[in-house]
Design an enzyme around this catalytic site. Structure first.
Site, PDB file in Angstrom:
ATOM      1  N   ASN A 213       0.846  -1.202   0.000  1.00  0.00           N
ATOM      2  CA  ASN A 213       0.000   0.000   0.000  1.00  0.00           C
ATOM      3  C   ASN A 213       0.880   1.250   0.000  1.00  0.00           C
ATOM      4  O   ASN A 213       2.105   1.146  -0.046  1.00  0.00           O
ATOM      5  CB  ASN A 213      -0.949  -0.026   1.204  1.00  0.00           C
ATOM      6  CG  ASN A 213      -0.171  -0.100   2.503  1.00  0.00           C
ATOM      7  OD1 ASN A 213       0.608   0.776   2.828  1.00  0.00           O
ATOM      8  ND2 ASN A 213      -0.356  -1.200   3.247  1.00  0.00           N
ATOM      9  N   ASP A 309      -4.157 -10.128  12.813  1.00  0.00           N
ATOM     10  CA  ASP A 309      -4.261  -8.704  13.139  1.00  0.00           C
ATOM     11  C   ASP A 309      -3.246  -8.401  14.243  1.00  0.00           C
ATOM     12  O   ASP A 309      -3.400  -8.865  15.386  1.00  0.00           O
ATOM     13  CB  ASP A 309      -5.693  -8.370  13.586  1.00  0.00           C
ATOM     14  CG  ASP A 309      -5.911  -6.872  13.619  1.00  0.00           C
ATOM     15  OD1 ASP A 309      -5.156  -6.181  14.325  1.00  0.00           O
ATOM     16  OD2 ASP A 309      -6.819  -6.386  12.910  1.00  0.00           O
ATOM     17  N   VAL A 311      -2.223  -5.535  15.874  1.00  0.00           N
ATOM     18  CA  VAL A 311      -2.572  -4.708  17.037  1.00  0.00           C
ATOM     19  C   VAL A 311      -3.636  -5.393  17.904  1.00  0.00           C
ATOM     20  O   VAL A 311      -3.596  -5.316  19.135  1.00  0.00           O
ATOM     21  CB  VAL A 311      -2.988  -3.276  16.608  1.00  0.00           C
ATOM     22  CG1 VAL A 311      -4.369  -3.204  16.017  1.00  0.00           C
ATOM     23  CG2 VAL A 311      -2.872  -2.305  17.762  1.00  0.00           C
ATOM     24  N   LYS A 340     -13.436  -0.036  15.314  1.00  0.00           N
ATOM     25  CA  LYS A 340     -12.158  -0.755  15.450  1.00  0.00           C
ATOM     26  C   LYS A 340     -11.623  -0.662  16.884  1.00  0.00           C
ATOM     27  O   LYS A 340     -11.019  -1.603  17.387  1.00  0.00           O
ATOM     28  CB  LYS A 340     -11.126  -0.191  14.466  1.00  0.00           C
ATOM     29  CG  LYS A 340     -11.407  -0.618  13.022  1.00  0.00           C
ATOM     30  CD  LYS A 340     -10.453  -0.004  12.017  1.00  0.00           C
ATOM     31  CE  LYS A 340     -10.863  -0.414  10.599  1.00  0.00           C
ATOM     32  NZ  LYS A 340     -10.108   0.259   9.550  1.00  0.00           N
TER      33      LYS A 340
HETATM   34  O1  PMT Z   1       2.953   6.048   6.532  1.00  0.00           O
HETATM   35  P1  PMT Z   1       2.368   7.390   6.091  1.00  0.00           P
HETATM   36  O2  PMT Z   1       2.524   7.624   4.620  1.00  0.00           O
HETATM   37  O3  PMT Z   1       2.912   8.523   6.932  1.00  0.00           O
HETATM   38  O4  PMT Z   1       0.812   7.343   6.332  1.00  0.00           O
HETATM   39  C1  PMT Z   1       0.325   7.245   7.645  1.00  0.00           C
HETATM   40  C2  PMT Z   1      -0.872   6.308   7.738  1.00  0.00           C
HETATM   41  C3  PMT Z   1      -2.036   6.893   6.972  1.00  0.00           C
HETATM   42  C4  PMT Z   1      -0.481   4.927   7.207  1.00  0.00           C
HETATM   43  C5  PMT Z   1      -1.189   6.159   9.259  1.00  0.00           C
HETATM   44  O5  PMT Z   1      -1.487   7.402   9.777  1.00  0.00           O
HETATM   45  C6  PMT Z   1      -2.351   5.185   9.491  1.00  0.00           C
HETATM   46  O6  PMT Z   1      -3.500   5.507   9.419  1.00  0.00           O
HETATM   47  N1  PMT Z   1      -1.994   3.896   9.818  1.00  0.00           N
HETATM   48  C7  PMT Z   1      -2.936   2.801   9.942  1.00  0.00           C
HETATM   49  C8  PMT Z   1      -3.219   2.217   8.610  1.00  0.00           C
HETATM   50  C9  PMT Z   1      -4.144   1.012   8.695  1.00  0.00           C
HETATM   51  O7  PMT Z   1      -3.735  -0.082   8.415  1.00  0.00           O
HETATM   52  O8  PMT Z   1      -5.354   1.266   9.099  1.00  0.00           O
HETATM   53  P2  PMT Z   1      -6.517   0.161   9.313  1.00  0.00           P
HETATM   54  O9  PMT Z   1      -7.708   0.969   9.595  1.00  0.00           O
HETATM   55  O10 PMT Z   1      -6.528  -0.765   8.128  1.00  0.00           O
HETATM   56  O11 PMT Z   1      -6.074  -0.660  10.586  1.00  0.00           O
HETATM   57  C10 PMT Z   1      -6.459  -0.288  11.920  1.00  0.00           C
HETATM   58  C11 PMT Z   1      -5.361  -0.657  12.874  1.00  0.00           C
HETATM   59  O12 PMT Z   1      -5.138  -2.058  12.853  1.00  0.00           O
HETATM   60  C12 PMT Z   1      -4.018  -0.012  12.567  1.00  0.00           C
HETATM   61  O13 PMT Z   1      -3.439   0.357  13.782  1.00  0.00           O
HETATM   62  C13 PMT Z   1      -3.224  -1.127  11.900  1.00  0.00           C
HETATM   63  O14 PMT Z   1      -1.808  -0.992  12.173  1.00  0.00           O
HETATM   64  C14 PMT Z   1      -3.784  -2.348  12.591  1.00  0.00           C
HETATM   65  N2  PMT Z   1      -3.749  -3.586  11.799  1.00  0.00           N
HETATM   66  C15 PMT Z   1      -4.502  -3.715  10.666  1.00  0.00           C
HETATM   67  C16 PMT Z   1      -4.518  -4.918   9.992  1.00  0.00           C
HETATM   68  C17 PMT Z   1      -3.731  -5.990  10.469  1.00  0.00           C
HETATM   69  N3  PMT Z   1      -3.708  -7.167   9.847  1.00  0.00           N
HETATM   70  N4  PMT Z   1      -2.989  -5.838  11.575  1.00  0.00           N
HETATM   71  C18 PMT Z   1      -2.984  -4.657  12.255  1.00  0.00           C
HETATM   72  O15 PMT Z   1      -2.295  -4.509  13.252  1.00  0.00           O
END
Ligand code: PMT
Length: 411
Positions: A213, A309, A311, A340
């Protein structure tokens, strides 16, 4: 030693014999990693040339208040907004007096009035002028100005250029640079072990291709740096990115979601705060081909399986630390983020809108809303460095309440 990495320091030089030491000061600040711009008063230019400071800082030197060219580029307002810290060294008795009166009659005084950044003065003058009641009153008046954060570095005591002995010498440039670095260390997370995940993951398809991504790692790296500035011992678990890691941070490089989980679980026993800023792939290809997949038909089918996942695993662990997630959403940002927060058992989630091109993925700026079970706080668009510092302040506050509550429950 890089303690001022990426910090923007605007160095104001005023008229006094100690101005020659400003050249050394620019070198010390740059050596510590700072980006330095210089503003000189007309008095300062009698003692040292702008050219010397331009060569050492690597940036044009500013001195004229009414300069049409500067106004189009870096005029006084831009300079004031640019700075993370405004350092005046040497600060002469005359400059301190003008500043304490709120004058804006040259470039440096107008920048001082316009800036919201913290200010530091390194006074340098004859010992009798420093001890003089008026100078002391001016310093006191400046320290009491509402809404300004002012620090006084020195002066040092000893033999002076005029032959007098006493207080009034400008501090040694290395010491001034060290004091500047201390200003960025809040100590809010002193002694805390903190883990940050950052960047994207890569999920391999074959030996040469992967699914990933747009995450650049900038947000997570800024969080790691802000946490270190706040005194935490930081481990940064990072997916593949093209930016340099902050100094004095333990870096663990991973590629896939499963590697990120493994590395996070290794850190868990000693981790008190876990911040997941990484953009982790939710799915990975079911099979990774051993050899490069050859071009054949017009379409290709790809079967994907769910990744663990990271986190949620950490937040649901029996040794769970205080856990903060990020949510990258393109619509209904706060609602999805709140979902979430609950589903993953997080203590806080930072929601950002990644449908906007001016913030979020890859940009230098971000805006966000931090949400926790009992409240929320919005952060307008700002540099990722500043946002990270503000988020770390909030996380430190929430973590303090979390530990206080855990202790009360144990009693
Ligand atoms: O890296 P940059 O270009 O500076 O951009 C920053 C960002 C937009 C990436 C950052 O600010 C951000 O939003 N990061 C989280 C991105 C994400 O994966 O969002 P999500 O909504 O899909 O996931 C929610 C949370 O679960 C996040 O904390 C993610 O790290 C975590 N996750 C998701 C999927 C997975 N399989 N394992 C996880 O731990």
């Amino acid at each position: 030693m890089q303690q001022l990495t990426n910090k923007r320091i605007l160095l104001g030089i005023t008229g006094g014999i100690a101005a020659y030491k400003s050249a050394e000061l620019v070198r010390s600040l740059k050596k510590a990693g700072a980006d330095v711009r210089v503003v000189m008063t007309s008095g300062a230019m009698e003692f040292i040339t702008p050219l010397t400071l331009q060569a050492l800082s690597g940036n044009p030197v500013h001195h004229a208040l009414l300069d049409p060219e500067a106004e189009a580029g870096m005029g006084h307002i831009e300079l004031a907004k640019w700075a993370d810290l405004l350092l005046i060294a040497p600060a002469s008795a005359n400059f301190i007096a003008r500043l304490s009166q709120g004058l804006g009659d040259d470039l440096l005084t107008t920048v001082c009035l316009a800036t919201e950044a913290p200010m530091a003065l390194a006074p340098a003058m004859n010992q009798a002028m420093w001890k003089d009641g008026t100078t002391q009153q001016n310093i006191e008046r400046l320290q009491n100005v509402k809404g300004k954060s002012l620090h006084i570095f020195g002066p040092d005591a000893g033999e002076q250029a005029c032959g007098d002995v006493g207080p009034g010498r400008m501090l040694d440039p290395d010491l001034i640079a060290a004091h500047c670095a201390d200003l960025f260390e809040s100590g809010l997370l002193a002694g805390i072990n903190l883990v940050v995940t950052a960047g994207p993951t890569r999920e391999a398809l074959d030996p040469v291709r992967y699914i990933s991504n747009h995450s650049s790692g900038k947000m997570g790296y800024a969080i790691a740096e802000a946490a270190r500035e706040a005194g935490a011992r930081v481990t940064l678990i990072t997916g593949p990115v093209n930016i340099s890691a902050p100094e004095r941070v333990n870096v663990e490089c991973v590629s896939s979601a499963r590697e990120m989980l493994e590395s996070s679980l290794e850190q868990l026993p000693q981790c008190q705060i876990f911040i997941a800023a990484a953009a982790v792939a939710d799915y990975r290809p079911l099979n990774i081909a051993n050899q490069k997949i050859k071009k054949s038909g017009d379409t290709i089918e790809l079967k994907m399986v769910k990744n663990p996942d990271v986190v949620a695993t950490i937040a649901q662990h029996e040794q769970r630390p205080f856990t903060v997630g990020f949510a990258a959403e393109t619509q209904d940002v706060e609602d999805y983020a709140r979902g979430k927060l609950e589903k993953k058992n997080l203590d806080m989630i930072v929601a950002n809108d990644v449908s906007r091109t001016d913030i979020g993925f890859n940009s230098d700026e971000n805006a966000a809303t931090a949400i926790w079970p009992e409240g929320q706080q919005a952060f307008a668009a700002m540099s990722k460095t500043t946002l990270a510092r503000q988020l770390i302040d909030l996380i430190a506050q929430r973590y303090q309440q979390y530990t206080d509550l855990s202790r009360t429950n144990e009693d």
